[in-house]
Structure formats: C-alpha cells, structure tokens
Design a protein around this motif. Structure first.
Motif, PDB file in Angstrom:
ATOM      1  N   MET A   1       8.551  23.903  -4.979  1.00 36.57           N
ATOM      2  CA  MET A   1       9.323  24.245  -6.142  1.00 36.57           C
ATOM      3  C   MET A   1       9.823  25.686  -5.978  1.00 36.57           C
ATOM      4  O   MET A   1       9.047  26.590  -5.703  1.00 36.57           O
ATOM      5  N   LYS A   2      11.111  25.870  -6.179  1.00 33.40           N
ATOM      6  CA  LYS A   2      11.716  27.172  -5.932  1.00 33.40           C
ATOM      7  C   LYS A   2      11.735  28.078  -7.157  1.00 33.40           C
ATOM      8  O   LYS A   2      11.725  29.293  -7.026  1.00 33.40           O
ATOM      9  N   THR A   3      11.788  27.496  -8.337  1.00 37.63           N
ATOM     10  CA  THR A   3      11.914  28.307  -9.544  1.00 37.63           C
ATOM     11  C   THR A   3      11.133  27.688 -10.702  1.00 37.63           C
ATOM     12  O   THR A   3      10.936  26.469 -10.744  1.00 37.63           O
ATOM     13  N   PHE A   4      10.723  28.533 -11.618  1.00 34.31           N
ATOM     14  CA  PHE A   4      10.005  28.059 -12.801  1.00 34.31           C
ATOM     15  C   PHE A   4      10.858  27.122 -13.647  1.00 34.31           C
ATOM     16  O   PHE A   4      10.345  26.299 -14.383  1.00 34.31           O
ATOM     17  N   ARG A   5      12.170  27.230 -13.531  1.00 28.54           N
ATOM     18  CA  ARG A   5      13.083  26.379 -14.313  1.00 28.54           C
ATOM     19  C   ARG A   5      12.937  24.895 -13.952  1.00 28.54           C
ATOM     20  O   ARG A   5      13.345  24.033 -14.709  1.00 28.54           O
ATOM     21  N   GLU A   6      12.358  24.617 -12.792  1.00 24.91           N
ATOM     22  CA  GLU A   6      12.141  23.240 -12.357  1.00 24.91           C
ATOM     23  C   GLU A   6      10.900  22.619 -12.997  1.00 24.91           C
ATOM     24  O   GLU A   6      10.727  21.400 -12.932  1.00 24.91           O
ATOM     25  N   LEU A   7      10.051  23.436 -13.577  1.00 24.10           N
ATOM     26  CA  LEU A   7       8.834  22.920 -14.220  1.00 24.10           C
ATOM     27  C   LEU A   7       9.185  22.215 -15.530  1.00 24.10           C
ATOM     28  O   LEU A   7       9.792  22.817 -16.421  1.00 24.10           O
ATOM     29  N   ILE A   8       8.799  20.956 -15.645  1.00 20.85           N
ATOM     30  CA  ILE A   8       9.068  20.180 -16.859  1.00 20.85           C
ATOM     31  C   ILE A   8       8.431  20.837 -18.080  1.00 20.85           C
ATOM     32  O   ILE A   8       9.013  20.883 -19.150  1.00 20.85           O
ATOM     33  N   VAL A   9       7.229  21.388 -17.901  1.00 26.32           N
ATOM     34  CA  VAL A   9       6.534  22.030 -19.029  1.00 26.32           C
ATOM     35  C   VAL A   9       7.326  23.242 -19.517  1.00 26.32           C
ATOM     36  O   VAL A   9       7.376  23.501 -20.720  1.00 26.32           O
TER      37      VAL A   9
ATOM     38  N   PHE B   1      -2.092  32.838 -16.672  1.00 24.91           N
ATOM     39  CA  PHE B   1      -0.932  32.804 -17.552  1.00 24.91           C
ATOM     40  C   PHE B   1      -0.778  31.441 -18.242  1.00 24.91           C
ATOM     41  O   PHE B   1      -0.264  31.364 -19.347  1.00 24.91           O
ATOM     42  N   MET B   2      -1.247  30.368 -17.583  1.00 23.01           N
ATOM     43  CA  MET B   2      -1.241  29.061 -18.247  1.00 23.01           C
ATOM     44  C   MET B   2      -2.216  29.090 -19.429  1.00 23.01           C
ATOM     45  O   MET B   2      -1.939  28.515 -20.484  1.00 23.01           O
ATOM     46  N   SER B   3      -3.339  29.785 -19.271  1.00 30.01           N
ATOM     47  CA  SER B   3      -4.293  29.934 -20.367  1.00 30.01           C
ATOM     48  C   SER B   3      -3.675  30.709 -21.529  1.00 30.01           C
ATOM     49  O   SER B   3      -3.877  30.358 -22.694  1.00 30.01           O
ATOM     50  N   ILE B   4      -2.929  31.740 -21.216  1.00 23.86           N
ATOM     51  CA  ILE B   4      -2.263  32.521 -22.267  1.00 23.86           C
ATOM     52  C   ILE B   4      -1.231  31.649 -22.986  1.00 23.86           C
ATOM     53  O   ILE B   4      -1.134  31.670 -24.220  1.00 23.86           O
ATOM     54  N   ALA B   5      -0.478  30.858 -22.222  1.00 24.39           N
ATOM     55  CA  ALA B   5       0.509  29.954 -22.826  1.00 24.39           C
ATOM     56  C   ALA B   5      -0.183  28.939 -23.736  1.00 24.39           C
ATOM     57  O   ALA B   5       0.324  28.610 -24.819  1.00 24.39           O
ATOM     58  N   MET B   6      -1.350  28.440 -23.313  1.00 20.75           N
ATOM     59  CA  MET B   6      -2.102  27.502 -24.154  1.00 20.75           C
ATOM     60  C   MET B   6      -2.531  28.180 -25.450  1.00 20.75           C
ATOM     61  O   MET B   6      -2.456  27.583 -26.527  1.00 20.75           O
ATOM     62  N   GLY B   7      -2.969  29.412 -25.356  1.00 22.39           N
ATOM     63  CA  GLY B   7      -3.350  30.140 -26.564  1.00 22.39           C
ATOM     64  C   GLY B   7      -2.184  30.298 -27.517  1.00 22.39           C
ATOM     65  O   GLY B   7      -2.333  30.125 -28.742  1.00 22.39           O
ATOM     66  N   SER B   8      -1.016  30.586 -26.989  1.00 22.00           N
ATOM     67  CA  SER B   8       0.184  30.697 -27.829  1.00 22.00           C
ATOM     68  C   SER B   8       0.535  29.353 -28.452  1.00 22.00           C
ATOM     69  O   SER B   8       0.970  29.282 -29.598  1.00 22.00           O
ATOM     70  N   ASN B   9       0.336  28.286 -27.687  1.00 15.25           N
ATOM     71  CA  ASN B   9       0.575  26.942 -28.201  1.00 15.25           C
ATOM     72  C   ASN B   9      -0.306  26.686 -29.426  1.00 15.25           C
ATOM     73  O   ASN B   9       0.176  26.218 -30.460  1.00 15.25           O
ATOM     74  N   TYR B  10      -1.581  27.024 -29.324  1.00 11.16           N
ATOM     75  CA  TYR B  10      -2.507  26.802 -30.447  1.00 11.16           C
ATOM     76  C   TYR B  10      -2.146  27.694 -31.632  1.00 11.16           C
ATOM     77  O   TYR B  10      -2.302  27.304 -32.794  1.00 11.16           O
TER      78      TYR B  10
ATOM     79  N   GLU C   1       3.127  17.033 -32.241  1.00  9.68           N
ATOM     80  CA  GLU C   1       3.108  16.092 -31.114  1.00  9.68           C
ATOM     81  C   GLU C   1       3.738  16.716 -29.872  1.00  9.68           C
ATOM     82  O   GLU C   1       3.222  16.561 -28.764  1.00  9.68           O
ATOM     83  N   LYS C   2       4.825  17.434 -30.056  1.00 10.56           N
ATOM     84  CA  LYS C   2       5.475  18.089 -28.922  1.00 10.56           C
ATOM     85  C   LYS C   2       4.590  19.190 -28.357  1.00 10.56           C
ATOM     86  O   LYS C   2       4.481  19.349 -27.132  1.00 10.56           O
ATOM     87  N   LEU C   3       3.948  19.939 -29.232  1.00 17.09           N
ATOM     88  CA  LEU C   3       3.034  20.990 -28.783  1.00 17.09           C
ATOM     89  C   LEU C   3       1.832  20.407 -28.043  1.00 17.09           C
ATOM     90  O   LEU C   3       1.380  20.968 -27.036  1.00 17.09           O
ATOM     91  N   GLU C   4       1.317  19.290 -28.513  1.00 12.25           N
ATOM     92  CA  GLU C   4       0.187  18.652 -27.835  1.00 12.25           C
ATOM     93  C   GLU C   4       0.598  18.131 -26.465  1.00 12.25           C
ATOM     94  O   GLU C   4      -0.174  18.189 -25.511  1.00 12.25           O
ATOM     95  N   ASP C   5       1.823  17.624 -26.347  1.00 12.60           N
ATOM     96  CA  ASP C   5       2.344  17.169 -25.059  1.00 12.60           C
ATOM     97  C   ASP C   5       2.439  18.352 -24.085  1.00 12.60           C
ATOM     98  O   ASP C   5       2.021  18.254 -22.920  1.00 12.60           O
ATOM     99  N   ILE C   6       2.957  19.466 -24.567  1.00 18.33           N
ATOM    100  CA  ILE C   6       3.052  20.672 -23.741  1.00 18.33           C
ATOM    101  C   ILE C   6       1.656  21.137 -23.339  1.00 18.33           C
ATOM    102  O   ILE C   6       1.432  21.520 -22.190  1.00 18.33           O
TER     103      ILE C   6
END
Length: 116
Positions: free
Chosen positions: A1-9, A65-74, A99-104
């Motif tokens: 994967m070349k860029t973060f923009r390719e990440l579905i999440v 940083f995924m953990s930080i993103a999860m914290g922001s999600n909550y 539902e969208k937040l739980e999917d993310i």
C-alpha cells in the motif's frame, strides 16, 4: 500500500467526519463552542490519527496511533449519546452513526492486530 488514502478504514472515517459535521450543523447555536466543537474535533481525530500512524516508520508506532483513533471513536460515540440525551439528535440518527463508528472500530482493531 502506497498511501493512507488506500485504507478503507481511513476512507470510511473521512465519510463519517462529513456526516458528523452535517449533523452538528443542527445543534443549537449556543453549543458552537461546546458539544458541536468537541464532536467535530473528535471525529476529525479518527482519520487524522490513521494517516499520521501510516506515516510512521515502525508498525508499533502505527499501532499506537490506531489506539488513539479508537479512543477518538469512543469519544464521538459518547458525545453522540450526550447529544441524543439532551435532544440535539434523534435516536434513529444516533443508531445510524453509532453503527458506522462500530464498523470503523472493528476495522481499526483488525488493522492494529496485524501490526503487532
């Protein structure tokens, strides 16, 4: 994967930011510097941390940083429930956004587990 923009999440969390901004437009004007600002900032933090983590050298940094993103999600989920409780959004809209937040969240957890 070349860029973060390719990440579905990342893509889904960017779409969510737009939805949160649209929903927050309906909040009372007196909440402009209160809940409106808080929920917008927290929602922006999700894709921002995904992008920042992607740019780090080490998988451990990316996982953090995924953990930080999860914290922001909550945080967004909590703020949406507060908005519902005080009558700023209807329960039906809350359910859709949660539902969208739980999917993310599931996607963030999956990505994080692959990085460790």
């Amino acid at each position: 994967m070349k860029t973060f923009r390719e990440l579905i999440v990342w893509q889904k969390s960017m779409d969510l930011v737009t939805e949160i901004y649209e929903e927050a437009k309906t909040f009372p004007e007196e909440e402009k510097f209160g809940l409106t600002n808080q929920i917008r900032r927290a929602s922006v933090s999700i894709p921002s941390n995904i992008a920042e983590g992607f740019g780090r050298k080490f998988d451990g940094d990316f996982a953090r940083f995924m953990s930080i993103a999860m914290g922001s999600n909550y945080e967004v989920q909590t703020q949406l429930e507060i908005a519902r409780n005080v009558g700023f959004i209807v329960n039906e809209q809350l359910v859709i956004l949660i539902e969208k937040l739980e999917d993310i969240d599931k996607m963030l957890k999956g990505l994080k587990s692959k990085l460790k």
